[in-house]
Structure formats: C-alpha cells, structure tokens
Motif scaffolding. Structure first.
Motif, PDB file in Angstrom:
ATOM      1  N   LEU A  27       0.828  -1.206   0.000  1.00  0.00           N
ATOM      2  CA  LEU A  27       0.000   0.000   0.000  1.00  0.00           C
ATOM      3  C   LEU A  27       0.862   1.254   0.000  1.00  0.00           C
ATOM      4  O   LEU A  27       0.633   2.180  -0.785  1.00  0.00           O
ATOM      5  CB  LEU A  27      -0.932   0.000   1.214  1.00  0.00           C
ATOM      6  CG  LEU A  27      -1.757   1.261   1.433  1.00  0.00           C
ATOM      7  CD1 LEU A  27      -2.714   1.499   0.267  1.00  0.00           C
ATOM      8  CD2 LEU A  27      -2.511   1.175   2.750  1.00  0.00           C
ATOM      9  N   VAL A  28       1.864   1.285   0.846  1.00  0.00           N
ATOM     10  CA  VAL A  28       2.756   2.450   0.910  1.00  0.00           C
ATOM     11  C   VAL A  28       3.454   2.654  -0.426  1.00  0.00           C
ATOM     12  O   VAL A  28       3.550   3.776  -0.935  1.00  0.00           O
ATOM     13  CB  VAL A  28       3.769   2.300   2.067  1.00  0.00           C
ATOM     14  CG1 VAL A  28       4.853   3.366   2.001  1.00  0.00           C
ATOM     15  CG2 VAL A  28       3.050   2.351   3.409  1.00  0.00           C
ATOM     16  N   ARG A  29       3.929   1.550  -1.028  1.00  0.00           N
ATOM     17  CA  ARG A  29       4.595   1.664  -2.330  1.00  0.00           C
ATOM     18  C   ARG A  29       3.627   2.148  -3.407  1.00  0.00           C
ATOM     19  O   ARG A  29       3.974   2.970  -4.254  1.00  0.00           O
ATOM     20  CB  ARG A  29       5.227   0.323  -2.725  1.00  0.00           C
ATOM     21  CG  ARG A  29       6.268   0.487  -3.824  1.00  0.00           C
ATOM     22  CD  ARG A  29       7.039  -0.775  -4.137  1.00  0.00           C
ATOM     23  NE  ARG A  29       6.194  -1.842  -4.642  1.00  0.00           N
ATOM     24  CZ  ARG A  29       5.660  -2.824  -3.911  1.00  0.00           C
ATOM     25  NH1 ARG A  29       5.879  -2.892  -2.627  1.00  0.00           N
ATOM     26  NH2 ARG A  29       4.906  -3.747  -4.454  1.00  0.00           N
ATOM     27  N   ALA A  30       2.383   1.669  -3.373  1.00  0.00           N
ATOM     28  CA  ALA A  30       1.377   2.111  -4.352  1.00  0.00           C
ATOM     29  C   ALA A  30       1.099   3.601  -4.205  1.00  0.00           C
ATOM     30  O   ALA A  30       0.982   4.319  -5.205  1.00  0.00           O
ATOM     31  CB  ALA A  30       0.091   1.303  -4.182  1.00  0.00           C
ATOM     32  N   ILE A  31       1.004   4.071  -2.983  1.00  0.00           N
ATOM     33  CA  ILE A  31       0.771   5.503  -2.752  1.00  0.00           C
ATOM     34  C   ILE A  31       1.952   6.318  -3.270  1.00  0.00           C
ATOM     35  O   ILE A  31       1.767   7.354  -3.914  1.00  0.00           O
ATOM     36  CB  ILE A  31       0.496   5.780  -1.261  1.00  0.00           C
ATOM     37  CG1 ILE A  31      -0.858   5.178  -0.869  1.00  0.00           C
ATOM     38  CG2 ILE A  31       0.536   7.278  -0.963  1.00  0.00           C
ATOM     39  CD1 ILE A  31      -1.130   5.175   0.623  1.00  0.00           C
ATOM     40  N   GLU A  32       3.160   5.842  -3.020  1.00  0.00           N
ATOM     41  CA  GLU A  32       4.349   6.534  -3.520  1.00  0.00           C
ATOM     42  C   GLU A  32       4.335   6.592  -5.046  1.00  0.00           C
ATOM     43  O   GLU A  32       4.625   7.639  -5.642  1.00  0.00           O
ATOM     44  CB  GLU A  32       5.609   5.829  -3.030  1.00  0.00           C
ATOM     45  CG  GLU A  32       6.888   6.489  -3.517  1.00  0.00           C
ATOM     46  CD  GLU A  32       8.135   5.761  -3.049  1.00  0.00           C
ATOM     47  OE1 GLU A  32       9.128   6.449  -2.768  1.00  0.00           O
ATOM     48  OE2 GLU A  32       8.122   4.514  -2.973  1.00  0.00           O
ATOM     49  N   LEU A  91      -3.065   1.718 -11.927  1.00  0.00           N
ATOM     50  CA  LEU A  91      -1.930   1.586 -11.014  1.00  0.00           C
ATOM     51  C   LEU A  91      -0.846   0.694 -11.614  1.00  0.00           C
ATOM     52  O   LEU A  91       0.342   1.013 -11.543  1.00  0.00           O
ATOM     53  CB  LEU A  91      -2.422   1.025  -9.677  1.00  0.00           C
ATOM     54  CG  LEU A  91      -1.437   0.987  -8.527  1.00  0.00           C
ATOM     55  CD1 LEU A  91      -0.938   2.379  -8.180  1.00  0.00           C
ATOM     56  CD2 LEU A  91      -2.081   0.327  -7.316  1.00  0.00           C
ATOM     57  N   LYS A  92      -1.243  -0.405 -12.235  1.00  0.00           N
ATOM     58  CA  LYS A  92      -0.266  -1.303 -12.876  1.00  0.00           C
ATOM     59  C   LYS A  92       0.456  -0.601 -14.020  1.00  0.00           C
ATOM     60  O   LYS A  92       1.654  -0.803 -14.223  1.00  0.00           O
ATOM     61  CB  LYS A  92      -0.953  -2.563 -13.388  1.00  0.00           C
ATOM     62  CG  LYS A  92      -1.187  -3.588 -12.325  1.00  0.00           C
ATOM     63  CD  LYS A  92      -1.733  -4.876 -12.941  1.00  0.00           C
ATOM     64  CE  LYS A  92      -1.634  -6.007 -11.954  1.00  0.00           C
ATOM     65  NZ  LYS A  92      -2.011  -7.285 -12.542  1.00  0.00           N
ATOM     66  N   ASN A  93      -0.285   0.226 -14.778  1.00  0.00           N
ATOM     67  CA  ASN A  93       0.338   0.961 -15.881  1.00  0.00           C
ATOM     68  C   ASN A  93       1.385   1.955 -15.388  1.00  0.00           C
ATOM     69  O   ASN A  93       2.257   2.365 -16.149  1.00  0.00           O
ATOM     70  CB  ASN A  93      -0.717   1.676 -16.721  1.00  0.00           C
ATOM     71  CG  ASN A  93      -1.503   0.719 -17.579  1.00  0.00           C
ATOM     72  OD1 ASN A  93      -1.048  -0.374 -17.891  1.00  0.00           O
ATOM     73  ND2 ASN A  93      -2.714   1.111 -17.946  1.00  0.00           N
ATOM     74  N   MET A  94       1.297   2.324 -14.111  1.00  0.00           N
ATOM     75  CA  MET A  94       2.300   3.218 -13.522  1.00  0.00           C
ATOM     76  C   MET A  94       3.477   2.432 -12.943  1.00  0.00           C
ATOM     77  O   MET A  94       4.404   3.007 -12.400  1.00  0.00           O
ATOM     78  CB  MET A  94       1.666   4.084 -12.432  1.00  0.00           C
ATOM     79  CG  MET A  94       0.734   5.143 -12.974  1.00  0.00           C
ATOM     80  SD  MET A  94       0.186   6.304 -11.706  1.00  0.00           S
ATOM     81  CE  MET A  94      -1.115   5.371 -10.925  1.00  0.00           C
ATOM     82  N   GLY A  95       3.425   1.092 -13.045  1.00  0.00           N
ATOM     83  CA  GLY A  95       4.541   0.272 -12.602  1.00  0.00           C
ATOM     84  C   GLY A  95       4.313  -0.512 -11.324  1.00  0.00           C
ATOM     85  O   GLY A  95       5.224  -1.191 -10.845  1.00  0.00           O
ATOM     86  N   TYR A  96       3.121  -0.464 -10.762  1.00  0.00           N
ATOM     87  CA  TYR A  96       2.859  -1.182  -9.515  1.00  0.00           C
ATOM     88  C   TYR A  96       2.726  -2.683  -9.745  1.00  0.00           C
ATOM     89  O   TYR A  96       2.040  -3.124 -10.659  1.00  0.00           O
ATOM     90  CB  TYR A  96       1.583  -0.685  -8.838  1.00  0.00           C
ATOM     91  CG  TYR A  96       1.218  -1.517  -7.633  1.00  0.00           C
ATOM     92  CD1 TYR A  96       1.885  -1.348  -6.435  1.00  0.00           C
ATOM     93  CD2 TYR A  96       0.244  -2.506  -7.710  1.00  0.00           C
ATOM     94  CE1 TYR A  96       1.582  -2.136  -5.335  1.00  0.00           C
ATOM     95  CE2 TYR A  96      -0.065  -3.300  -6.614  1.00  0.00           C
ATOM     96  CZ  TYR A  96       0.611  -3.112  -5.432  1.00  0.00           C
ATOM     97  OH  TYR A  96       0.314  -3.892  -4.347  1.00  0.00           O
ATOM     98  N   HIS A  99       4.275  -7.096  -3.992  1.00  0.00           N
ATOM     99  CA  HIS A  99       5.445  -7.863  -3.584  1.00  0.00           C
ATOM    100  C   HIS A  99       5.125  -8.887  -2.498  1.00  0.00           C
ATOM    101  O   HIS A  99       5.935  -9.772  -2.252  1.00  0.00           O
ATOM    102  CB  HIS A  99       6.552  -6.941  -3.084  1.00  0.00           C
ATOM    103  CG  HIS A  99       7.203  -6.165  -4.172  1.00  0.00           C
ATOM    104  ND1 HIS A  99       7.821  -4.963  -3.969  1.00  0.00           N
ATOM    105  CD2 HIS A  99       7.329  -6.414  -5.500  1.00  0.00           C
ATOM    106  CE1 HIS A  99       8.304  -4.510  -5.104  1.00  0.00           C
ATOM    107  NE2 HIS A  99       8.010  -5.367  -6.054  1.00  0.00           N
ATOM    108  N   PHE A 100       3.975  -8.736  -1.842  1.00  0.00           N
ATOM    109  CA  PHE A 100       3.619  -9.629  -0.743  1.00  0.00           C
ATOM    110  C   PHE A 100       2.386 -10.443  -1.096  1.00  0.00           C
ATOM    111  O   PHE A 100       1.373  -9.895  -1.522  1.00  0.00           O
ATOM    112  CB  PHE A 100       3.354  -8.830   0.543  1.00  0.00           C
ATOM    113  CG  PHE A 100       4.586  -8.197   1.100  1.00  0.00           C
ATOM    114  CD1 PHE A 100       5.380  -8.881   2.005  1.00  0.00           C
ATOM    115  CD2 PHE A 100       4.964  -6.926   0.703  1.00  0.00           C
ATOM    116  CE1 PHE A 100       6.531  -8.306   2.511  1.00  0.00           C
ATOM    117  CE2 PHE A 100       6.108  -6.334   1.213  1.00  0.00           C
ATOM    118  CZ  PHE A 100       6.902  -7.026   2.117  1.00  0.00           C
TER     119      PHE A 100
END
Length: 117
Positions: A27-32, A91-96, A99-100
């Motif tokens: 979640l934190v990585r997605a927000i970043e 979100l995936k198109n932005m590179g997300y 990882h867990f």
C-alpha cells in the motif's frame, strides 16, 4: 486478539464473501507510485492488489498456525458488499506490482499481533 485467547472464533458472514487485500508495505509503495505519477487533477486510482480472495481462504490462512478453530455465523451485515475486487489497471500501468502474497502478509500480521501482546 480472540485468536490468541479462544478455542473457537465465530466470524461474520458465510466465508464466501470476497475482498481485495493489500499488505501495508505494498500500500505504501502504491501511494508513492501515485504521488510520483499523477497530476492530482481529479485522478481516480484504485489501490489494491487486483486479486479477489474469499474470506474463508483468508481465515484458513490466518488460523492454520494457531490452535484456534473458526466458524462462520452466516449473517450478512447490512451494507457490506458480497464480492469486491478492484480494477488496478491504472496503477499497474504506472509500474505497480504487489510484492507480498496473502500468506506472507498474514504471517507478518500474526508476528505483529504476538509482539503487541
């Protein structure tokens, strides 16, 4: 907390309900990723993992390392969606990419619960 102190825990619903879970580090990585890639002009971006998982599967994963049994009470709480999974294509198109896995996230959550006391 009930899972640490009870022989059996009763959960809401039937277990067939589903949700789209995301571990806090994902979640934190997605927000970043969003902060670095969106214009903040009415952007709507779903943040999740894009995987529909039943509550029964989550409960089995959570309780597999405990001595606690679980059951479902069968009641449906008013306003709760039955099935929910997010479309995370933006979100995936932005590179997300998550990882867990669910199992890894629950293991870390269980460790946190036990450390908390």
């Amino acid at each position: 907390q009930k899972s640490k102190n009870a022989e059996q825990v009763t959960l809401y619903g039937t277990g067939k309900e589903s949700r789209d879970f995301i571990y806090i580090a994902d979640l934190v990585r997605a927000i970043e990723i969003c902060m670095l890639n969106v214009s903040f002009k009415n952007d709507v971006i779903n943040v999740a993992n894009g995987a529909e998982i039943t509550i029964e599967e989550v409960a089995k994963t959570f309780f597999e390392n405990t001595e606690t049994d679980f059951t479902f009470g069968g009641e449906i709480r008013q306003g709760d969606p039955i099935n929910w999974v997010a479309d995370i294509s933006i979100l995936k198109n932005m590179g997300y990419q998550p990882h867990f896995t669910l199992k890894e996230g629950i293991k870390k959550y269980w460790q946190w619960l036990n450390e908390k006391g």
